[in-house]
Design an enzyme around this catalytic site. Structure first.
Site, short mmCIF file in Angstrom:
data_model
loop_
_atom_site.label_atom_id
_atom_site.label_comp_id
_atom_site.label_asym_id
_atom_site.label_seq_id
_atom_site.Cartn_x
_atom_site.Cartn_y
_atom_site.Cartn_z
N THR A 168 29.18 17.46 19.57
CA THR A 168 28.33 18.33 20.39
C THR A 168 28.75 19.78 20.36
O THR A 168 27.96 20.66 20.68
CB THR A 168 28.33 17.90 21.87
OG1 THR A 168 29.69 17.83 22.30
CG2 THR A 168 27.65 16.59 22.07
N HIS A 221 18.40 29.76 17.31
CA HIS A 221 18.46 28.45 17.97
C HIS A 221 18.59 28.71 19.47
O HIS A 221 17.91 28.08 20.26
CB HIS A 221 19.63 27.65 17.41
CG HIS A 221 19.70 26.25 17.92
ND1 HIS A 221 18.64 25.38 17.85
CD2 HIS A 221 20.71 25.57 18.53
CE1 HIS A 221 18.99 24.22 18.39
NE2 HIS A 221 20.23 24.30 18.80
N THR A 265 23.17 27.75 26.08
CA THR A 265 24.49 27.23 26.44
C THR A 265 25.52 28.23 25.91
O THR A 265 25.31 28.84 24.86
CB THR A 265 24.77 25.85 25.80
OG1 THR A 265 24.79 25.97 24.38
CG2 THR A 265 23.73 24.84 26.20
N GLU A 269 26.47 31.04 17.51
CA GLU A 269 25.35 31.53 16.69
C GLU A 269 25.45 33.04 16.49
O GLU A 269 25.17 33.55 15.40
CB GLU A 269 24.01 31.15 17.34
CG GLU A 269 22.83 31.51 16.46
CD GLU A 269 21.50 30.97 16.99
OE1 GLU A 269 21.46 30.53 18.17
OE2 GLU A 269 20.52 31.00 16.23
N PHE A 282 22.98 18.36 17.61
CA PHE A 282 24.08 17.46 17.94
C PHE A 282 24.36 16.64 16.68
O PHE A 282 23.42 16.18 16.02
CB PHE A 282 23.67 16.48 19.04
CG PHE A 282 23.77 17.01 20.44
CD1 PHE A 282 24.26 18.27 20.71
CD2 PHE A 282 23.36 16.22 21.51
CE1 PHE A 282 24.35 18.74 22.02
CE2 PHE A 282 23.45 16.68 22.81
CZ PHE A 282 23.94 17.94 23.07
#
Lengths: 424, 442
Positions: free
Chosen positions: B290, B323, B327, B334, B419
């Protein structure tokens, strides 16, 4: 620039008939079916009783790392096992690890993983049953008590792409990747996509995997109610055939460009010559009687390989033992091969229908059979369906017409895939 | 004797039809307007009583009625996500103005990113009440359980169900595949379709993604991982990618589809072309299941590959649809990856995450955001990164805050990371840059 030749340098498989490709072939050649009474639940009151379970299933024999057992499910364990055997036999990771860091990083980025996965089971959601009981079926309580009752890793354990992710982490492979969840063709499609990725230069080597453990009560019950499960024995192409049987397992192949394989003098298990795919498009379960889809997939594979029907040494049929699938498959073989097909066989009678793992495990076994120059028989065949007269299937072994095998695979949604492989 | 794909000039691929069903609109026009205005699709969950969950908000598709699907017999074989798929695919086919015929059906493919296989929660609930009331399944009761004996429950739950519905609905008889790499699924489906046309397997592909996880099990699964924003009192502010105060993603649902065609044949029939699907990059982070690698390793390779595959340089890209899940881990990873790939160009290239308004559509996300990248070129506009108030200094990007931007975009890039570590990156190019002609149809 010539298209690179694509070779196979590692294979691995596990199913009810064994945990090594040669062992599985030996069981098949001995005419022994590994389909037996199901042990995972008490089915004494059930109308159906047998499947190809991996006997004495031991998670630690599949994956040594016990921490990983908490993060994945049974289907992932078998996939990781088969992939591990294929990778180790191929020697790719050992070759990478002997390189200086910069070159090793490039090697990893040029190493792909493509997996065919079942996509999930019904019983994955049964993990919520204790919570539903505790919440008395009321949603607010279900939400409040969620974290007290359900494993926090539930979603991660349930990911259909777990084998892909964990192979990548364990072996440090970082290139092109996919997880294909197209039912039965998934595993063979993984091999085909790996082949295509290598031919078009997207990677230098790709690990292809197919895995599935479909033997769960709710899944088997649906197939049974749909009339797809044989009463006692899976008899492909037999006049009395009455359905298929489930098996569980996984298969894996390491495919490489010839240049990549030669760079370490790797042992070559076979060459991939061509592939084909075709869809009938009549719905989830419907298949055409005339064999349109499998015929087009096989013809495309021959065209792709630049060979003719007479060059094929053996056909490894889907042969799932249902009335309509076998009949349409024979129609397709006649369309493509006319009155002179090579010896035809199939392996599902011996270890069951492995669904997403079927096509790739059958390719692994086909390579072992080609090496031994034998077309294994179909030991459960009693009387060939008179409609299939002239189809060269046999109870015992036959001799392949050449060193090339055609593997045919069919799945839900009317999907069909065909692969041509040649023995070294 | 293997045919040599490298010996012939590479086939180019045109986007000639698009369709969207999203939390901010049930068609392309409505969705696009909302993305430019930064109008959020989030609200308190209405699909079930979520009052006990730690997260009670999501971005649901609203007032959805499958207006376009003519063949209503198919609907009983569908779950919610399949209905989104049929609708968005129908929009894309109508938009492209072309359909498979019996003569060319075998030259049409279908590549989809589908959600995880599950039975609907109502069916699970019913099976629990009947056959597992004490908390464990009684296999003998299963024999007379209604959902466990209903073939439609089985059909709807199959991972290939969406593929079956779409190939049947449109009569597609060529290459067909259904992929699942979690949040990268939709992007990988578009990349798979691109490659199938380039390889000469097919000439046209219906490609896209669809998902709906807004259910007690879906929301529950993400709550267990503490992945969702718990901002239940301010749902429209909950998804704020690249904002320093972000605290998890907002679950969305929907579908995005495109019709992809071999470029020359699309031009020959006078098709309207939104963009060229010019490049695909595909890598595996192989870091953790994850977690995102903090230095952007993995996404970096995917973006570089996509650029190289498109024959593009960093200087050619004018917009990145990130993306951007909202989070902390993804957004920082990123940002590091974008800076590593684009260097000083990073300060010039506009970046936004449309998850700020639509939420995270999981297996549909990459396909929907691919459509956004084609539309950005076609409409000459860049959607806003909504809810960006306090910028995270570790996300040092040229973010499209507050208002959308207008301009002539040459190339756009869409990131999708899943994921399991799969990273998908696709690149779109302006039609004029391919053959000097505009994308207008004739």
């Amino acid at each position: 620039m010539a298209a690179p030749s694509i070779v196979i340098t590692g294979s691995g498989a596990v199913c009810a008939a064994g945990a090594q490709p040669d062992d599985i072939l030996s069981m098949v050649l001995a005419g022994q079916s590994a389909i037996a009474p199901i042990t995972q639940w008490d089915h004494s009151q059930w109308p159906t009783h047998v499947a190809g379970e991996i006997a004495d299933f031991d998670p630690r024999a599949m994956v040594a790392d016990r921490k990983l057992h908490k993060l994945v499910r049974r289907t992932d364990l078998v996939g990781l096992y088969a992939a591990g055997r294929a990778i180790e036999r191929s020697g790719i990771v050992a070759q990478r690890d002997a390189l200086p860091p910069g070159k090793a990083a490039v090697y990893s980025d040029r190493s792909g993983v493509i997996v065919g996965s079942g996509g999930g089971n019904f019983e994955n959601q049964y993990d919520f049953f204790p919570l539903l009981t505790q919440a008395r079926g009321e949603l607010p309580a279900f939400g409040r008590e969620l974290t007290d009752v359900v494993n926090p890793m539930w979603l991660l354990r349930t990911l259909p792409n777990n084998v892909l992710g964990h192979i990548g982490i364990k072996y440090g492979l970082k290139g092109t990747n996919a997880c294909i969840t197209s039912h039965s063709v998934g595993g063979l499609l993984a091999v085909i996509e790996a082949f295509e990725a290598l031919r078009s230069g997207e990677a230098d080597r790709v690990v292809a995997v197919g895995h599935e453990t479909p033997i769960e009560p709710q899944m088997i019950l649906y197939y049974y109610r749909l009339g797809l499960i044989a009463a006692d024995t899976l008899r492909p192409f037999d006049a009395a055939r009455d359905g298929s049987q489930f098996g569980e397992g996984a298969g894996a192949l390491v495919l490489e460009t010839e240049a990549s394989a030669q760079s370490r003098g790797a042992r070559v298990l076979g060459t991939v010559l061509g592939s084909g795919n075709a869809t009938e498009g009549h719905g989830l379960l419907a298949i055409r009687d005339d064999g349109d889809g499998p015929a087009r997939a096989m013809a495309q594979a021959l065209d792709d390989a630049g060979i003719g029907p007479a060059d094929v040494g053996m056909i490894v049929a889907h042969g799932n033992g249902t009335r309509t699938s076998d009949a349409s498959e024979v129609a397709a073989i006649r369309t493509v091969f006319g009155g002179n097909p090579p010896p035809v066989t199939g392996f599902k009678w011996a270890f069951g229908h492995l669904i997403a793992a079927a096509g790739i495990v059958e390719t692994v076994v086909s390579l072992a059979a080609l090496k031994s120059r034998v077309v294994p028989g179909i030991a459960t065949l009693r009387e060939l369906d008179p409609e299939f007269a002239g189809l060269p299937v046999a109870l015992g072994p036959q001799t392949p017409r050449s060193d090339i095998a055609l593997v045919l695979c069919r799945g839900f949604a009317g999907t069909n895939a065909a692969l041509l492989v040649r023995a070294p | 004797m293997i045919r040599n794909p490298a010996s012939t000039p590479r086939r180019r691929v045109a986007v000639t039809g698009i369709g969207l069903v999203t939390p901010v609109g049930n068609d392309v026009a409505t969705t696009w307007e909302a993305l430019l205005e930064g109008r959020s699709g989030a609200d308190t969950i209405s699909l079930f009583d979520a009052s006990g969950f730690s997260t009670r908000i999501a971005a649901e598709v609203k007032k959805f009625a499958n207006v376009l699907v003519v063949d209503r017999r198919l609907l009983k074989f569908t779950n919610r996500s399949h209905r989104f798929a049929l609708e968005a695919a129908e929009q894309a086919m109508r938009d492209a103005g072309i359909r498979p015929t019996p003569d060319d059906a075998h030259r049409w493919g279908c590549a989809v990113g589908a959600g995880m296989m599950t039975a609907d929660f109502d069916d699970l609930h019913e099976t629990h009440a009947y056959a597992a009331a004490a908390g464990e399944l009684d296999v003998d009761l299963l024999l007379s359980d209604r959902p466990a004996n209903d073939p439609l429950v089985f059909c709807r739950g199959q991972s290939a169900a969406g593929l079956a519905l779409l190939t049947r609905r449109f009569g597609i008889h060529g290459y067909a595949t259904s992929v699942h790499t979690a949040c990268a699924s939709g992007g990988q489906a578009l990349g798979t379709a691109l490659k199938a046309i380039r390889r000469g397997r097919v000439d046209r592909v219906l490609a896209g993604g669809f998902d709906s996880m807004i259910s007690p099990v879906g929301i529950g699964g993400f709550c267990l991982l503490s992945a969702l924003s718990p901002d239940n009192d301010t749902p429209q502010r909950a998804s704020r990618p690249f904002d320093a105060t972000r605290n998890g993603f907002l679950l969305g649902e929907g579908a995005g589809f495109v019709v992809l065609e071999e470029w020359e044949s699309a031009r020959a029939r006078g098709a309207r072309i939104y963009a060229e699907l010019a490049g695909d990059g595909n890598s595996l982070s192989s870091y953790r299941i994850t977690d995102s690698p903090p230095d952007g390793d993995g996404p970096i390779q995917a973006m570089r590959q996509a650029l190289a595959d498109a024959g593009a340089a960093a200087a050619d890209i004018d917009y990145i649809n990130a993306h951007g899940t909202s989070t902390g881990m993804n957004d920082r990873s990123e940002s590091a990856a974008i800076r590593a790939v684009f260097g000083t160009e990073t300060d010039r290239i506009a970046v936004s995450s449309t998850k700020s308004t639509m939420g995270h559509l999981i297996a549909a996300a990459g396909a929907v955001e691919g459509v956004v990248c084609a539309l950005a070129i076609d409409r000459g506009a860049i959607p806003v990164n909504a809810n960006l108030v306090e910028r995270d200094p570790e996300c040092n990007l040229n973010l499209v805050a507050d208002v959308s931007r207008r301009g002539r975009l040459r190339m756009t890039l869409s990131n999708s990371f899943g994921f399991g570590g799969s990273n998908s990156c696709i690149v779109m190019r302006r039609p004029e840059a391919v053959d000097g002609r505009s994308g207008a149809g004739s």
